[in-house]
Enzyme design. Structure first.
Site, mmCIF file in Angstrom:
data_model
loop_
_atom_site.group_PDB
_atom_site.id
_atom_site.type_symbol
_atom_site.label_atom_id
_atom_site.label_comp_id
_atom_site.label_asym_id
_atom_site.label_seq_id
_atom_site.Cartn_x
_atom_site.Cartn_y
_atom_site.Cartn_z
ATOM 1 N N HIS A 1 20.684 48.443 -35.640
ATOM 2 C CA HIS A 1 21.313 48.817 -34.374
ATOM 3 C C HIS A 1 22.264 49.995 -34.573
ATOM 4 C CE1 HIS A 1 22.940 48.585 -30.408
ATOM 5 N NE2 HIS A 1 24.130 48.197 -30.814
ATOM 6 N N GLU B 1 21.928 44.187 -37.561
ATOM 7 C CA GLU B 1 23.136 44.953 -37.250
ATOM 8 C C GLU B 1 23.024 46.386 -37.765
ATOM 9 O OE1 GLU B 1 27.038 46.166 -36.208
ATOM 10 O OE2 GLU B 1 25.627 44.691 -35.419
#
Length: 307
Positions: free
Chosen positions: A60, A57
């Site tokens: 990203h 996460e």
């Protein structure tokens, strides 16, 4: 300056592709809340905890941040250097920025406040438009910095071919949405065989199976339609290489897309096949957007309609 602008356009396009694939990776691995319900921090810290979900996460988010800086830099330079040459530059600059910010905002809101599958399925589609806009900007950069033959020539494009291009780019976006909806409703393995949902060919029995089979049906029509358009191009556009080879590439991409989708089912969502599925559709959408650029150039520069 020419080399620097070309290099920036290539790097920006590549990073935007990483953002697209990274978003698919977040969804496939269930890492959307890997940093908790905090943004931009990760569990109250800038650097994530050393666990896979947090790292995926956080990576990203970082790639999205880098892409924002690169897109803004490319946008400013294209606006100054390329827009006097190509009128479509400003439109693509605006599209790339707006949809990049939209996808980042949607992702941040989903983390902080939560969201439903219908809304989150838009996230990939919005990112796809931003990626395609940057890809076309990169093509214009290379065209504008060449002194020889144009990369994007005005072509004679008949009404039937225009119908295929406009129809397919619209329909492809719908199919992309159904695929994203499959992921966000966790319906990817609702049907464990292919092409039907069960070995006896029975109709879907519950919601997730209907979602999966609806996507398969939509994808099948897309597959057939692209091959119809390819055969039309091979018959009538042999001398117009952008369309001739562009449709062959599109047919190859949709075939690889279908294979990766089938293998995702039989491999129980092996990550490589799942990410390849997102990669091939991104490339296909980029090619279709390139066709739209060809039509826009044709309509603007042609004085007589093609017969």
């Amino acid at each position: 300056m020419k080399f620097a602008l070309r290099l920036l356009s290539v790097i920006t396009t590549f990073v935007m592709l990483i953002v697209l694939i990274g978003g698919a990776l977040v969804t496939k691995t269930g890492s959307g809340l890997g940093c908790g319900r905090q943004w931009p921090l990760c569990h109250g810290r800038f650097f994530p905890e050393m666990n896979p979900a947090s790292i995926i996460e956080w990576s990203h988010r970082m790639s999205t941040g880098v892409s924002t800086i690169l897109v803004l830099a490319l946008a400013v330079l294209c606006w100054k250097k390329i827009s006097p040459v190509f009128r479509e530059t400003k439109f693509l600059v605006i599209m790339s920025i707006i949809f990049l910010l939209l996808q980042a905002l949607l992702g941040a809101l989903a983390v902080v406040f939560g969201s439903n599958a219908l809304v989150m399925a838009l996230h990939f589609g919005i990112s796809l438009i931003s990626f395609a806009s940057v890809l076309l900007l990169a093509l214009l950069v290379f065209e504008a910095t060449r002194s020889e033959t144009k990369l994007v020539k005005p072509l004679h494009i008949g009404k039937k071919m225009q119908f295929h291009i406009y129809g397919l780019i619209t329909y492809t976006y719908i199919v992309v949405y159904t695929g994203a909806y499959v992921r966000h409703t966790k319906s990817s393995l609702a049907c464990s065989v292919f092409p039907f949902c069960s070995k006896d060919g029975a109709l879907p029995a519950y919601f997730n199976q209907w979602v999966q089979m609806s996507h398969r049906a939509a994808a099948l029509l897309l597959f057939v339609w692209i091959f119809v358009a390819m055969f039309h191009a091979m018959k009538h556009y042999k001398e117009q290489k952008q369309l001739y080879y562009g449709w062959i590439i599109s047919a190859i991409l949709i075939t690889l897309q279908a294979i990766s989708g089938v293998m995702s089912v039989y491999s129980q969502l092996a990550l490589g096949y799942a990410l390849a599925h997102s990669f091939f559709i991104s490339c296909l959408f980029g090619v279709l957007c390139y066709f739209c650029l060809l039509i826009a150039r044709f309509k603007y520069e042609s004085k007589e309609p093609f017969k």
